[in-house]
Design a protein around this motif. Structure first.
Motif, short mmCIF file in Angstrom:
data_model
loop_
_atom_site.label_atom_id
_atom_site.label_comp_id
_atom_site.label_asym_id
_atom_site.label_seq_id
_atom_site.Cartn_x
_atom_site.Cartn_y
_atom_site.Cartn_z
N PHE A 142 -3.42 -10.49 -2.80
CA PHE A 142 -4.79 -9.99 -2.97
C PHE A 142 -4.96 -8.61 -2.34
CE2 PHE A 142 -8.84 -9.37 -0.77
CZ PHE A 142 -9.72 -9.34 -1.84
N CYS A 143 -4.37 -8.42 -1.15
CA CYS A 143 -4.50 -7.13 -0.46
C CYS A 143 -3.78 -6.01 -1.22
CB CYS A 143 -3.97 -7.24 0.96
SG CYS A 143 -5.00 -8.26 2.04
N TRP A 144 -2.59 -6.29 -1.74
CA TRP A 144 -1.91 -5.28 -2.57
C TRP A 144 -2.77 -4.93 -3.78
CZ3 TRP A 144 1.18 -2.63 0.02
CH2 TRP A 144 2.25 -3.13 0.75
N ARG A 145 -3.35 -5.93 -4.39
CA ARG A 145 -4.18 -5.70 -5.58
C ARG A 145 -5.40 -4.85 -5.23
NH1 ARG A 145 -4.33 -10.62 -6.83
NH2 ARG A 145 -6.43 -11.26 -6.20
N ALA A 146 -6.01 -5.14 -4.09
CA ALA A 146 -7.18 -4.36 -3.66
C ALA A 146 -6.80 -2.92 -3.36
CB ALA A 146 -7.80 -5.02 -2.43
N MET A 147 -5.67 -2.71 -2.71
CA MET A 147 -5.21 -1.36 -2.41
C MET A 147 -4.92 -0.59 -3.69
SD MET A 147 -2.00 -0.31 0.05
CE MET A 147 -1.54 1.41 0.34
N ASP A 148 -4.23 -1.24 -4.62
CA ASP A 148 -3.87 -0.60 -5.87
C ASP A 148 -5.12 -0.17 -6.65
OD1 ASP A 148 -1.40 -0.16 -7.67
OD2 ASP A 148 -2.81 -1.13 -9.04
N ALA A 149 -6.16 -0.98 -6.61
CA ALA A 149 -7.38 -0.68 -7.36
C ALA A 149 -8.10 0.55 -6.82
CB ALA A 149 -8.31 -1.88 -7.33
N GLN A 150 -7.85 0.89 -5.56
CA GLN A 150 -8.59 1.98 -4.93
C GLN A 150 -7.79 3.27 -4.78
OE1 GLN A 150 -11.28 0.45 -1.59
NE2 GLN A 150 -9.95 -1.32 -1.94
N LEU A 157 1.79 8.11 -3.42
CA LEU A 157 0.56 7.36 -3.30
C LEU A 157 -0.67 8.22 -3.07
CD1 LEU A 157 1.78 4.29 -1.21
CD2 LEU A 157 1.37 4.41 -3.67
N LEU A 158 -0.49 9.32 -2.34
CA LEU A 158 -1.63 10.18 -2.03
C LEU A 158 -1.61 11.50 -2.78
CD1 LEU A 158 -1.90 9.61 1.83
CD2 LEU A 158 -3.25 8.52 0.02
N VAL A 169 5.05 1.41 2.46
CA VAL A 169 4.81 0.49 1.35
C VAL A 169 6.13 0.10 0.69
CG1 VAL A 169 3.75 0.26 -0.93
CG2 VAL A 169 2.46 1.29 0.95
N ALA A 170 7.06 1.04 0.58
CA ALA A 170 8.35 0.73 -0.04
C ALA A 170 9.10 -0.35 0.73
CB ALA A 170 9.21 1.99 -0.14
N VAL A 171 8.93 -0.39 2.03
CA VAL A 171 9.59 -1.42 2.85
C VAL A 171 8.79 -2.71 2.85
CG1 VAL A 171 10.29 -2.04 5.20
CG2 VAL A 171 10.84 0.23 4.30
N VAL A 172 7.53 -2.66 3.19
CA VAL A 172 6.73 -3.87 3.35
C VAL A 172 6.56 -4.62 2.03
CG1 VAL A 172 4.49 -4.79 4.10
CG2 VAL A 172 5.56 -2.93 5.37
N SER A 173 6.57 -3.91 0.91
CA SER A 173 6.44 -4.57 -0.39
C SER A 173 7.64 -5.44 -0.73
CB SER A 173 6.23 -3.53 -1.49
OG SER A 173 7.35 -2.67 -1.62
N ALA A 186 0.27 -4.62 -8.29
CA ALA A 186 0.01 -3.20 -7.97
C ALA A 186 0.68 -2.29 -9.00
CB ALA A 186 0.52 -2.91 -6.57
N PRO A 187 0.24 -2.33 -10.24
CA PRO A 187 0.91 -1.56 -11.29
C PRO A 187 0.83 -0.05 -11.10
CG PRO A 187 -1.15 -2.52 -12.11
CD PRO A 187 -0.88 -3.14 -10.78
N LYS A 188 -0.18 0.44 -10.40
CA LYS A 188 -0.26 1.89 -10.17
C LYS A 188 0.67 2.32 -9.05
CE LYS A 188 -4.77 2.04 -9.70
NZ LYS A 188 -6.13 2.60 -9.48
N MET A 189 0.86 1.46 -8.07
CA MET A 189 1.76 1.80 -6.97
C MET A 189 3.23 1.55 -7.33
SD MET A 189 -0.10 0.81 -3.38
CE MET A 189 -0.43 -0.94 -3.70
N ALA A 190 3.48 0.68 -8.30
CA ALA A 190 4.85 0.30 -8.64
C ALA A 190 5.75 1.49 -8.97
CB ALA A 190 4.84 -0.72 -9.78
N PRO A 191 5.33 2.45 -9.80
CA PRO A 191 6.21 3.58 -10.10
C PRO A 191 6.53 4.42 -8.86
CG PRO A 191 4.45 3.44 -11.73
CD PRO A 191 4.09 2.51 -10.62
N VAL A 192 5.59 4.52 -7.94
CA VAL A 192 5.83 5.28 -6.71
C VAL A 192 6.90 4.59 -5.88
CG1 VAL A 192 4.82 6.06 -4.54
CG2 VAL A 192 3.51 6.25 -6.67
#
Length: 224
Positions: A142-150, A157-158, A169-173, A186-192
């Motif tokens: 849920f938290c990854w999803r919330a982060m990805d949405a924002q 990422l930035l 994020v690359a490690v914790v994911s 987290a489809p937006k963060m996935a390519p990063v």
């Protein structure tokens, strides 16, 4: 930051690998003291000499100052070496969101892994461990999803610059509920994350220090 060698108490497949990645990118020499504190009393006793919480990562700076907490270490290293641009500068408009998401990953996601080795830490019986761990993983998803949405990632990422947030994020994911769930949530963060995985400056480190996700599933993750 004083020049000289740092000492890092860390372990493979733990959050300390993000610190190793930052030190590598910054070209800062460090001596690694290896110890899986989640499974070894000897490792915990060794780390306790520097960190009363007996956790990795624990970083000793060249002047002897002790730093703990993975997010704090990463932010400090980036800020102490501004030429590398591993964090937005204090006057950069991205700075506020950088801090927001660094501490979000630390407090809302990474910290939950502390529960998994011993669910008694939150008052649950060991017989409920599977249910508790599943609930933890659902919360993390849920938290990854919330982060990805924002977020609105570009190359990273930035924006267009790699920061320690990308390393974090690359490690914790890679920890539960594992990369395939992260990519789905987290489809937006996935390519990063995939881009950071393939960074030629870090590829050897990732391969050496982050074991395959299937092996990570049976390891306990230590917090810091």
């Amino acid at each position: 930051m004083a020049t000289g060698e740092c000492v890092l108490y860390g372990a493979a497949a733990s959050g300390s690998v993000a610190v190793e990645a930052a030190l590598t990118l910054l070209g800062i020499p460090f001596r690694l003291i290896e110890g899986e504190t989640w499974s070894s009393e000897a490792a915990r006793a060794c780390v306790e000499e520097q960190n009363a919480m007996r956790q990795v990562p624990t970083l000793i700076l060249p002047d002897g100052e002790v730093l703990t907490e993975s997010a704090a270490i990463l932010i400090y290293l980036a800020d102490a070496n501004p030429a590398a641009k591993l964090a937005p500068a204090l006057d950069d408009p991205k700075r506020a969101q950088f801090l927001r998401w660094m501490f979000f990953v630390s407090s809302a996601i990474y910290s939950l892994h502390w529960i998994k080795p011993d669910v008694g830490r939150i008052g649950a019986p060991q017989s409920a461990r599977d249910d508790v761990v599943n609930a933890v993983h659902e919360r993390i998803a849920f938290c990854w999803r919330a982060m990805d949405a924002q977020l609105a990632p570009a190359g990273y990422l930035l924006g267009d610059e790699l920061t320690v947030l990308d390393l974090y994020v690359a490690v914790v994911s890679r920890f539960g509920p594992w990369r395939e769930r992260f990519f789905a949530e987290a489809p937006k963060m996935a390519p990063v994350v995939r881009r950071v995985d393939e960074d030629p400056r870090l590829k050897e480190l990732w391969e050496r220090r982050l074991v395959a996700d299937n092996s990570l599933r049976v390891q306990q993750v230590v917090l810091g």
